[in-house]
Design a protein around this motif. Structure first.
Motif, PDB file in Angstrom:
ATOM      1  N   THR A 155      -4.987 -11.542  21.178  1.00  0.00           N
ATOM      2  CA  THR A 155      -4.471 -11.697  19.809  1.00  0.00           C
ATOM      3  C   THR A 155      -5.046 -10.569  18.966  1.00  0.00           C
ATOM      4  O   THR A 155      -6.246 -10.309  18.993  1.00  0.00           O
ATOM      5  CB  THR A 155      -4.870 -13.039  19.166  1.00  0.00           C
ATOM      6  N   LEU A 156      -4.167  -9.900  18.251  1.00  0.00           N
ATOM      7  CA  LEU A 156      -4.595  -8.735  17.475  1.00  0.00           C
ATOM      8  C   LEU A 156      -4.800  -9.126  16.016  1.00  0.00           C
ATOM      9  O   LEU A 156      -3.923  -9.748  15.407  1.00  0.00           O
ATOM     10  CB  LEU A 156      -3.535  -7.631  17.568  1.00  0.00           C
ATOM     11  N   GLU A 160     -10.709  -7.379  24.987  1.00  0.00           N
ATOM     12  CA  GLU A 160     -11.716  -6.337  24.821  1.00  0.00           C
ATOM     13  C   GLU A 160     -11.094  -4.942  24.980  1.00  0.00           C
ATOM     14  O   GLU A 160     -11.386  -4.028  24.201  1.00  0.00           O
ATOM     15  CB  GLU A 160     -12.857  -6.515  25.836  1.00  0.00           C
ATOM     16  N   SER A 161     -10.246  -4.791  25.983  1.00  0.00           N
ATOM     17  CA  SER A 161      -9.690  -3.454  26.238  1.00  0.00           C
ATOM     18  C   SER A 161      -8.724  -3.044  25.133  1.00  0.00           C
ATOM     19  O   SER A 161      -8.685  -1.878  24.730  1.00  0.00           O
ATOM     20  CB  SER A 161      -9.004  -3.409  27.604  1.00  0.00           C
ATOM     21  N   GLY A 175      -4.461 -12.761   6.751  1.00  0.00           N
ATOM     22  CA  GLY A 175      -4.456 -13.889   7.688  1.00  0.00           C
ATOM     23  C   GLY A 175      -3.460 -13.742   8.820  1.00  0.00           C
ATOM     24  O   GLY A 175      -2.982 -14.743   9.358  1.00  0.00           O
ATOM     25  N   VAL A 176      -3.158 -12.497   9.189  1.00  0.00           N
ATOM     26  CA  VAL A 176      -2.173 -12.262  10.251  1.00  0.00           C
ATOM     27  C   VAL A 176      -2.881 -12.088  11.593  1.00  0.00           C
ATOM     28  O   VAL A 176      -3.876 -11.368  11.692  1.00  0.00           O
ATOM     29  CB  VAL A 176      -1.353 -10.986   9.940  1.00  0.00           C
ATOM     30  N   THR A 177      -2.408 -12.775  12.633  1.00  0.00           N
ATOM     31  CA  THR A 177      -2.852 -12.466  14.000  1.00  0.00           C
ATOM     32  C   THR A 177      -1.601 -12.320  14.855  1.00  0.00           C
ATOM     33  O   THR A 177      -0.711 -13.171  14.835  1.00  0.00           O
ATOM     34  CB  THR A 177      -3.732 -13.570  14.612  1.00  0.00           C
ATOM     35  N   ILE A 222      -7.745   0.368  20.340  1.00  0.00           N
ATOM     36  CA  ILE A 222      -7.374   0.522  18.926  1.00  0.00           C
ATOM     37  C   ILE A 222      -8.506   1.194  18.151  1.00  0.00           C
ATOM     38  O   ILE A 222      -8.285   2.094  17.347  1.00  0.00           O
ATOM     39  CB  ILE A 222      -7.021  -0.861  18.320  1.00  0.00           C
ATOM     40  N   ARG A 223      -9.727   0.771  18.435  1.00  0.00           N
ATOM     41  CA  ARG A 223     -10.871   1.286  17.666  1.00  0.00           C
ATOM     42  C   ARG A 223     -11.255   2.702  18.064  1.00  0.00           C
ATOM     43  O   ARG A 223     -11.939   3.394  17.297  1.00  0.00           O
ATOM     44  CB  ARG A 223     -12.067   0.338  17.836  1.00  0.00           C
TER      45      ARG A 223
END
Lengths: 340, 340
Positions: free
Chosen positions: B270-271, B245-246, A268-270, B251-252
């Motif tokens: 937000t990650l 989006e960027s 549940g981390v953002t 990351i992906r």
């Protein structure tokens, strides 16, 4: 054989399960000498992670090889072995870069369940590391710790790039957090701040090399770390919990240009992008590639240079696994070792 | 003097502003030889970042020192100087670690506004780097690029730990993204994938050393990078946009154990902690400590080893700053140089 199965939150039973057999020619079957309950087992035990059906439990293990598949070349029956919670081929490009827990052929040992008398270990040559000789009984807990909590704490300290003369802080006083303290010391940190308010864990942190203890958490904990570091924050912070609060505490306690190594399984981390951007920290972590560190850790343990087995403050027969879960859930035990 | 002021989204005016004066004894006053419009100036220009009152604009600058305060020891009137968008003392512990943009005494040049004829530069000895001699006119655009976009792209590549023989990908085809391509090449990347669908920018990416171009974005862009890297992802990905989006694309597109260097100023990002945890990437970035790289970059430019000034495809008199903003906002220009 006997093995632990989680039926529902709070309901762990040791019951008869089928003996494992060689499925792939790269498999080995091991007879467990010791296994244990992990902090991460508490996520499903508490119902935070859902399980749709009864699930075999456990992913930490040391044991003696019983049988190997036709393609197993280096691991032999009779060897005493330590493995990680991810089986890995240790030959792919990702493994060779040191990220065996993201191996392109990885298999999660938690799905197999090592809180049992026997376990099938996939990719045996890549996964298992044999000790030079069968270890004396008193080293077994430390070797078992290497299977996960020591390797994970060690990765946390490596990911946080702990270095000589620097200040490291550890968020979280689980076995992983406590062993991150030990790892930070081995990596040369001059000052090691353990964040804990639990008496037994604070004592163990000091035994493992902590130079300072901080009881405050959250913003107050961050303020204390800043006070102790000329207002700048620690060079390296190891996060060993996996909650929103602990991640933000770790990021905010780190100086610009410093490193956060995070090994608590995120739940549940953002992370707020703007704050992270201006924090200037390095962020690295994830499921620890324990296999990378096993040869070195086994050597340190066999040479009696480190004693990570101290994290086991409760030892039970496998049959009483449920009591181990209960004691850890209630924080009466740091970590429960189970004897099959 | 004349200087650019943002009155409201889309409303930039060049008007009379008071001449700057020495306020602190560590200040210098410089006469701008060239300045420019930054991609990050477009955030307030587009109203994404709010400004409560008319705001002087600009934070990139090269110029000639007019006057220095009593405590300025190394910078002298008459020198041609380059500085970064953060003034920094270059002596504090954070600066010495290479994070001058988080200097404990930092000041944001954007609040001073360098799209003007004159500018006050705080902490002149720490902030400014003088060229060995006054540069020929044709090197001025490249030296101006060093003030931000080159230094920022360079930091992106350093933060992404681009190294010899590796594959680097760049998300974003702004001047920063394009100069990250150049930096990746200088740092030894064997393969450099520029992600762009804009014809002029694709051409410039190739001139700066891109070996591959990818027009796809988002999940499709990630899939293309994976296809090109044996399913693993790039070793290093530089993020130069700052959107959700960027960031996720970067990351992906990175392999486990790989590095994301992010220099796009994060806006509304937000990650997701779980995905980040299991991605196994290293994440580092933030406001580029351009000052760290200035001596090296100035030398490369004066030796004509690199030509980052190519990013300026529009040159205008300062009086026409509004047209520069408009052209960049509409992506008709990559970057607008302004001549006071």
């Amino acid at each position: 054989m006997r093995g632990a199965v989680l039926y529902a939150p709070g309901d762990v039973r040791v019951e008869d399960r089928p003996d494992p057999t060689i499925i792939e020619p790269t498999d080995a079957i091991i007879r467990l000498v010791a296994t244990c309950v992990c902090g991460s087992d508490l996520w499903p035990y508490r119902g935070v992670e859902k399980r749709d059906e009864p699930a075999p439990m456990g992913h930490e293990y040391v044991g003696v090889v019983e049988e190997v598949g036709a393609q197993v070349a280096t691991i032999r029956p009779g060897q005493f072995v330590v493995g990680s919670f991810f089986a890995s081929d240790n030959t792919c490009e990702i493994c060779r870069a040191g990220y065996q827990s993201s191996c392109v052929h990885r298999e999660l040992m938690g799905l197999i369940g090592t809180q049992a008398e026997l376990a099938r270990v996939p990719l045996a040559d890549g996964t298992l590391v044999a000790t030079p000789e069968p270890p004396p009984a008193d080293l077994v807990p430390s070797l078992l710790a290497a299977s996960d909590v020591l390797g994970t704490g060690w990765f946390g300290a490596v990911a946080a790039e702990v270095g000589p003369g620097e200040t490291a802080a550890v968020v979280g006083d689980s076995a992983v957090g406590l062993l991150a303290v030990l790892a930070a010391g081995r990596l040369g940190a001059e000052r090691i701040i353990a964040m804990s308010r639990h008496e037994a864990r604070r004592r163990l942190a000091l035994e493992f090399g902590a130079t300072d203890l901080v009881a405050e958490r959250g913003d107050e904990g961050v303020a204390r770390i800043k006070d102790m570091t000329g207002g700048l924050g620690a060079h390296s912070v190891i996060e060993a919990v996996g909650t929103q609060e602990s991640m933000m505490q770790a990021i905010r306690a780190t100086r610009p240009g410093g490193h956060v190594g995070y090994v608590g399984v995120a739940h549940g981390v953002t992370l707020p992008g703007e704050e992270l951007f201006f924090s200037h920290v390095h962020l690295h972590g994830g499921p620890a590639p324990v296999r990378r560190f096993l040869p070195e850790l086994i050597e340190l343990i066999c040479d009696r240079d480190i004693d990570p087995g101290k994290v086991f403050d409760l030892t039970l027969p496998l049959e009483q696994a449920a009591q181990g879960y209960e004691a850890m859930d209630e924080r009466r035990a740091i970590k429960a070792l189970l004897r099959p």
